[in-house]
Structures are given as structure tokens and as C-alpha cells.
Design a protein around this motif. Structure first.
Motif, PDB file in Angstrom:
ATOM      1  N   LEU A 155       0.854  -1.177   0.000  1.00 41.97           N
ATOM      2  CA  LEU A 155       0.000   0.000   0.000  1.00 41.97           C
ATOM      3  C   LEU A 155       0.895   1.234   0.000  1.00 41.97           C
ATOM      4  O   LEU A 155       1.946   1.237   0.646  1.00 41.97           O
ATOM      5  N   SER A 156       0.493   2.261  -0.691  1.00 42.55           N
ATOM      6  CA  SER A 156       1.278   3.497  -0.683  1.00 42.55           C
ATOM      7  C   SER A 156       0.717   4.443   0.374  1.00 42.55           C
ATOM      8  O   SER A 156      -0.463   4.376   0.728  1.00 42.55           O
ATOM      9  N   TYR A 157       1.588   5.291   0.904  1.00 43.05           N
ATOM     10  CA  TYR A 157       1.117   6.282   1.872  1.00 43.05           C
ATOM     11  C   TYR A 157       1.772   7.637   1.623  1.00 43.05           C
ATOM     12  O   TYR A 157       2.875   7.729   1.092  1.00 43.05           O
ATOM     13  N   ASP A 158       1.035   8.679   1.981  1.00 40.47           N
ATOM     14  CA  ASP A 158       1.534  10.049   2.004  1.00 40.47           C
ATOM     15  C   ASP A 158       1.402  10.517   3.444  1.00 40.47           C
ATOM     16  O   ASP A 158       0.316  10.453   4.035  1.00 40.47           O
ATOM     17  N   TRP A 159       2.513  10.979   4.003  1.00 40.20           N
ATOM     18  CA  TRP A 159       2.558  11.421   5.394  1.00 40.20           C
ATOM     19  C   TRP A 159       2.810  12.917   5.420  1.00 40.20           C
ATOM     20  O   TRP A 159       3.564  13.455   4.597  1.00 40.20           O
TER      21      TRP A 159
ATOM     22  N   ARG B 162      -0.860  13.713   9.786  1.00 41.11           N
ATOM     23  CA  ARG B 162      -1.866  13.131   8.891  1.00 41.11           C
ATOM     24  C   ARG B 162      -1.188  12.070   8.036  1.00 41.11           C
ATOM     25  O   ARG B 162      -0.057  12.255   7.586  1.00 41.11           O
ATOM     26  N   ILE B 163      -1.892  10.975   7.828  1.00 44.03           N
ATOM     27  CA  ILE B 163      -1.408   9.947   6.907  1.00 44.03           C
ATOM     28  C   ILE B 163      -2.572   9.510   6.027  1.00 44.03           C
ATOM     29  O   ILE B 163      -3.700   9.355   6.503  1.00 44.03           O
ATOM     30  N   LYS B 164      -2.302   9.402   4.745  1.00 40.33           N
ATOM     31  CA  LYS B 164      -3.275   8.913   3.773  1.00 40.33           C
ATOM     32  C   LYS B 164      -2.710   7.618   3.209  1.00 40.33           C
ATOM     33  O   LYS B 164      -1.567   7.598   2.725  1.00 40.33           O
TER      34      LYS B 164
ATOM     35  N   ARG C 173     -10.359  -0.368   0.845  1.00 40.13           N
ATOM     36  CA  ARG C 173     -10.769  -1.259  -0.243  1.00 40.13           C
ATOM     37  C   ARG C 173      -9.913  -0.988  -1.484  1.00 40.13           C
ATOM     38  O   ARG C 173      -9.384   0.110  -1.640  1.00 40.13           O
ATOM     39  N   PRO C 174      -9.776  -1.981  -2.369  1.00 41.16           N
ATOM     40  CA  PRO C 174      -8.971  -1.786  -3.576  1.00 41.16           C
ATOM     41  C   PRO C 174      -9.418  -0.554  -4.364  1.00 41.16           C
ATOM     42  O   PRO C 174     -10.617  -0.306  -4.528  1.00 41.16           O
ATOM     43  N   GLY C 175      -8.437   0.235  -4.800  1.00 42.79           N
ATOM     44  CA  GLY C 175      -8.726   1.431  -5.583  1.00 42.79           C
ATOM     45  C   GLY C 175      -9.163   2.629  -4.762  1.00 42.79           C
ATOM     46  O   GLY C 175      -9.564   3.646  -5.332  1.00 42.79           O
ATOM     47  N   SER C 176      -9.081   2.551  -3.434  1.00 41.14           N
ATOM     48  CA  SER C 176      -9.525   3.669  -2.599  1.00 41.14           C
ATOM     49  C   SER C 176      -8.439   4.055  -1.596  1.00 41.14           C
ATOM     50  O   SER C 176      -7.340   3.503  -1.596  1.00 41.14           O
ATOM     51  N   SER C 177      -8.764   5.018  -0.728  1.00 41.22           N
ATOM     52  CA  SER C 177      -7.812   5.473   0.287  1.00 41.22           C
ATOM     53  C   SER C 177      -8.540   5.761   1.593  1.00 41.22           C
ATOM     54  O   SER C 177      -9.762   5.953   1.612  1.00 41.22           O
TER      55      SER C 177
END
Length: 109
Positions: free
Chosen positions: A8-12, A99-101, A71-75
Motif C-alpha cells: 500500500l502506498s502512503y503520504d505522510w 496526517r497519513i493517507k 478497499r482496492p482502488g480507494s484510500s
């Protein structure tokens, strides 16, 4: 699902504000391997981020008292703030925001 590796990818994001008006921003990007239990990737401010369950349709994350389904394709995202020093007059001298996405790009690794 047992042998299938899911990344999974994340942006922090983190922001520090102080009473003098100074703001510092920090950002990073990375990958989380979906494994049940506490995330082995140590992300500043999110050491208690964990995965409760994994299926083809849903990964359930837990952070403190909050649970979210990815879920797949979401965040999904988690956020919180921490107040710094508070003086005798009740004035807070600084605040940190975290914040983390987390994204499930629906791409097999």
C-alpha cells in the motif's frame, strides 16, 4: 490471500505551529506491506498504526480507538494533533498536526 503480497502506498504530512507564527511542514511518501499486526514500517507519529484483518476486498486498519476499512482502488486517512507546552495562563505555545493517507492502488506487487 495468504501468499499474495499487498503493498500500500502512503503520504505522510506533519506541521508544527508555534505561538510566534512560525510554521514548519514535513512530508514523506512510502510503502506499507499489508501484514496483520502492528505495521513494521515506523512512520513518525503513527507508531500505533496496525492492521486487524486482510481480505481481497478489504484491509481493516486500527489507530488508537479508530478503525477504518481500506478497499482496492480507494484510500483512507488518519489525523490528530498534539499540543505542546502550556504556560500558567493556559496559553499553548505550539501544536503539531499529523496526517497519513493510505492508498490501495489495486496493483499486485
Amino acid at each position: 490471500m495468504e501468499n499474495e503480497k499487498i503493498n500500500l502506498s502512503y503520504d505522510w504530512y506533519s506541521e508544527e505551529n508555534d505561538i510566534g507564527g512560525s510554521t514548519k511542514e514535513f512530508r514523506s511518501h512510502g510503502t506499507i506491506e499489508a501484514v496483520i499486526g502492528e505495521c513494521k514500517e515506523k512512520i513518525d507519529g503513527f507508531n500505533r498504526l496496525s492492521i486487524k484483518s486482510i481480505s481481497k476486498e478489504c484491509i481493516t486498519f486500527s489507530f488508537f480507538d479508530e478503525e477504518k476499512e481500506l478497499r482496492p482502488g480507494s484510500s483512507i486517512s488518519f489525523s490528530y494533533e498534539v499540543d505542546g507546552y502550556e504556560d500558567h495562563d493556559g496559553v499553548v505555545w505550539s501544536t503539531e498536526y499529523y496526517r497519513i493517507k493510505i492508498c490501495w492502488d489495486d496493483v499486485k506487487a
